[in-house]
Design a protein around this motif. Sequence first.
Motif, PDB file in Angstrom:
ATOM      1  N   THR A   2       0.849  -1.194   0.000  1.00 29.23           N
ATOM      2  CA  THR A   2       0.000   0.000   0.000  1.00 29.23           C
ATOM      3  C   THR A   2       0.887   1.247   0.000  1.00 29.23           C
ATOM      4  O   THR A   2       2.079   1.186   0.338  1.00 29.23           O
ATOM      5  CB  THR A   2      -0.908   0.048   1.230  1.00 29.23           C
ATOM      6  OG1 THR A   2      -0.090   0.198   2.402  1.00 29.23           O
ATOM      7  CG2 THR A   2      -1.768  -1.202   1.337  1.00 29.23           C
ATOM      8  N   GLY A   3       0.284   2.366  -0.351  1.00 24.80           N
ATOM      9  CA  GLY A   3       1.041   3.610  -0.314  1.00 24.80           C
ATOM     10  C   GLY A   3       1.616   3.871   1.063  1.00 24.80           C
ATOM     11  O   GLY A   3       2.759   4.336   1.194  1.00 24.80           O
ATOM     12  N   ALA A   4       0.859   3.588   2.117  1.00 22.75           N
ATOM     13  CA  ALA A   4       1.341   3.799   3.488  1.00 22.75           C
ATOM     14  C   ALA A   4       2.522   2.899   3.807  1.00 22.75           C
ATOM     15  O   ALA A   4       3.478   3.309   4.482  1.00 22.75           O
ATOM     16  CB  ALA A   4       0.211   3.561   4.480  1.00 22.75           C
ATOM     17  N   GLU A   5       2.489   1.648   3.327  1.00 22.71           N
ATOM     18  CA  GLU A   5       3.611   0.729   3.565  1.00 22.71           C
ATOM     19  C   GLU A   5       4.862   1.199   2.830  1.00 22.71           C
ATOM     20  O   GLU A   5       5.980   1.079   3.345  1.00 22.71           O
ATOM     21  CB  GLU A   5       3.209  -0.678   3.118  1.00 22.71           C
ATOM     22  CG  GLU A   5       2.196  -1.325   4.046  1.00 22.71           C
ATOM     23  CD  GLU A   5       1.628  -2.612   3.481  1.00 22.71           C
ATOM     24  OE1 GLU A   5       1.159  -3.438   4.282  1.00 22.71           O
ATOM     25  OE2 GLU A   5       1.639  -2.790   2.239  1.00 22.71           O
ATOM     26  N   HIS A 131      -0.950  10.710  -7.513  1.00 29.50           N
ATOM     27  CA  HIS A 131      -1.047   9.303  -7.884  1.00 29.50           C
ATOM     28  C   HIS A 131      -0.224   8.480  -6.896  1.00 29.50           C
ATOM     29  O   HIS A 131       0.922   8.839  -6.586  1.00 29.50           O
ATOM     30  CB  HIS A 131      -0.527   9.068  -9.302  1.00 29.50           C
ATOM     31  CG  HIS A 131      -1.199   9.918 -10.335  1.00 29.50           C
ATOM     32  ND1 HIS A 131      -2.450   9.638 -10.836  1.00 29.50           N
ATOM     33  CD2 HIS A 131      -0.798  11.060 -10.952  1.00 29.50           C
ATOM     34  CE1 HIS A 131      -2.795  10.560 -11.713  1.00 29.50           C
ATOM     35  NE2 HIS A 131      -1.804  11.444 -11.800  1.00 29.50           N
ATOM     36  N   ALA A 132      -0.777   7.374  -6.433  1.00 31.87           N
ATOM     37  CA  ALA A 132      -0.087   6.542  -5.442  1.00 31.87           C
ATOM     38  C   ALA A 132       1.269   6.070  -5.950  1.00 31.87           C
ATOM     39  O   ALA A 132       2.227   5.942  -5.176  1.00 31.87           O
ATOM     40  CB  ALA A 132      -0.961   5.347  -5.061  1.00 31.87           C
ATOM     41  N   ALA A 133       1.385   5.829  -7.245  1.00 33.69           N
ATOM     42  CA  ALA A 133       2.648   5.351  -7.808  1.00 33.69           C
ATOM     43  C   ALA A 133       3.763   6.387  -7.676  1.00 33.69           C
ATOM     44  O   ALA A 133       4.947   6.047  -7.776  1.00 33.69           O
ATOM     45  CB  ALA A 133       2.456   4.981  -9.280  1.00 33.69           C
ATOM     46  N   ASP A 168       2.695  -0.996  -7.180  1.00 27.89           N
ATOM     47  CA  ASP A 168       3.885  -1.804  -7.458  1.00 27.89           C
ATOM     48  C   ASP A 168       5.104  -1.027  -6.987  1.00 27.89           C
ATOM     49  O   ASP A 168       5.284   0.139  -7.350  1.00 27.89           O
ATOM     50  CB  ASP A 168       3.996  -2.083  -8.957  1.00 27.89           C
ATOM     51  CG  ASP A 168       2.892  -3.005  -9.449  1.00 27.89           C
ATOM     52  OD1 ASP A 168       2.471  -3.884  -8.673  1.00 27.89           O
ATOM     53  OD2 ASP A 168       2.438  -2.830 -10.599  1.00 27.89           O
ATOM     54  N   PHE A 169       5.932  -1.673  -6.178  1.00 33.39           N
ATOM     55  CA  PHE A 169       7.094  -0.974  -5.622  1.00 33.39           C
ATOM     56  C   PHE A 169       8.249  -1.948  -5.502  1.00 33.39           C
ATOM     57  O   PHE A 169       8.106  -3.043  -4.946  1.00 33.39           O
ATOM     58  CB  PHE A 169       6.748  -0.393  -4.252  1.00 33.39           C
ATOM     59  CG  PHE A 169       7.927   0.256  -3.566  1.00 33.39           C
ATOM     60  CD1 PHE A 169       8.536   1.380  -4.116  1.00 33.39           C
ATOM     61  CD2 PHE A 169       8.439  -0.262  -2.382  1.00 33.39           C
ATOM     62  CE1 PHE A 169       9.622   1.967  -3.498  1.00 33.39           C
ATOM     63  CE2 PHE A 169       9.525   0.333  -1.762  1.00 33.39           C
ATOM     64  CZ  PHE A 169      10.117   1.450  -2.326  1.00 33.39           C
ATOM     65  N   ASP A 170       9.396  -1.570  -6.034  1.00 36.54           N
ATOM     66  CA  ASP A 170      10.596  -2.398  -5.985  1.00 36.54           C
ATOM     67  C   ASP A 170      11.522  -1.865  -4.896  1.00 36.54           C
ATOM     68  O   ASP A 170      12.145  -0.815  -5.074  1.00 36.54           O
ATOM     69  CB  ASP A 170      11.310  -2.367  -7.339  1.00 36.54           C
ATOM     70  CG  ASP A 170      12.545  -3.261  -7.359  1.00 36.54           C
ATOM     71  OD1 ASP A 170      12.800  -3.936  -6.331  1.00 36.54           O
ATOM     72  OD2 ASP A 170      13.249  -3.276  -8.385  1.00 36.54           O
TER      73      ASP A 170
END
Length: 437
Positions: A2-5, A131-133, A168-170
Amino acid sequence: MTGAEVVCRILEEEGVEYIFGVPGSTEVPLLDVIARTPGIKFIGAVHEAVSVAMADGYARASGKPGVVMVHTAPGTANTIGNLYNAYNAGTPIVLLAGQQDSRFQFSEPYLDADPLPMVSRFTKDRWCVSHAADIPKALDRAFREATTPPMGPVFLAIPRDLQAEAVDFDPALLRRKRESTPVRPDRESLLRAAELLAGAEQPAIVAGHQVPDADAVPELVALAEMLGAPVFTTAQLPRMIFPSTHPLYYSRVPPIGFSLPGLDGPADVLLALGSGLFKQLFYVPPPLVPPSTKLVHVDVDPREVGRDSPADVPLVADPKIALAELAAEVGRLQSPDQRTKSRERFERLKSAREQVKAAREEDFRKERDAVPVPPSRAMREIGAALPKDAVIVDEAVMLTSYVECVLEFSSPGSYFSAHASLGWGLAAPLGVALGTS
């Protein structure tokens, strides 16, 4: 994630230990993840101004950026007074604000308003994530801006729905560490400045918070001693800029008409280090620096060099590098006669300072038993009760000259102050204590 994570993962990578804040409904997803992140402690307060002051004190004492989390528009508005203090002190703070759900954009919901105009005057930069991304990029930019000289607070608003949205986050992207890139002075300008200083008959130095920000106090001491030049500091002293116990320390520059106390006349060459050096409380007709004084102005920010008073030699540079290179060139250029004059100036300034101190002590002695208790007596009693390694956080405002006269400071990290927006002094020591523990 999530965006918070993503936010909490980046905060961990940035080495954030504490978040100071006042919880509100627009940060619930972030608060939930913070509560499950063992390496980060949330320090709650009852007012947002307190949170900013604690983060300010923590950042000044630890050298790390302070992180603040507040509610949407009303909570953000409550930060402004102490945000003003942090901005003027050049304190690196990342101010995170929850924002109403982005789908409310045209509905004018409860507690909603555009926060960016509110904080625009007292932040280096400010953004609202759309945007969350973009959260990883936004946070990376926020920490980079806050900690890159000239340092200062930044603001980042993240709507509640984006905090909860999956992205999606790397995490491998976090391994790219930012490297500091100190700015070296232009060689030709450096030589011109060194020639002026080496040949000065009455040089003087005015220094601001960029000196301790760059860990350049030892370099400033070395150059002052080489020149036999008195050192003055800005009226607002975010932290110790020059040891007040040193024979060449000649106090703060009064913010009512620019003058250098203790000199027989205007300095023929003035070395100015940093920005905000010539701030005035009341209007004084220009020029603040006499035309007969050659001004060498060193600042890491090209927008500030010569802004308040035209510089004869502008130097855009990291103060630590500039001071070290100036000392090397002055040492090379000074003739034996000039070195002798520098030593003689040093001794005269030392003797004059001792005479002023003795006269002040006599004045304090005469008023010791006056009623009501005079500030000098109160400050002496406080000083007598303090342990030797005490750290002083000062918001005495108009009485701060007594703090400086009675309680002397010789080591970095022993003194912090703010004399602009009131209400900083009670909360800042909590952050300083965390930053020095």
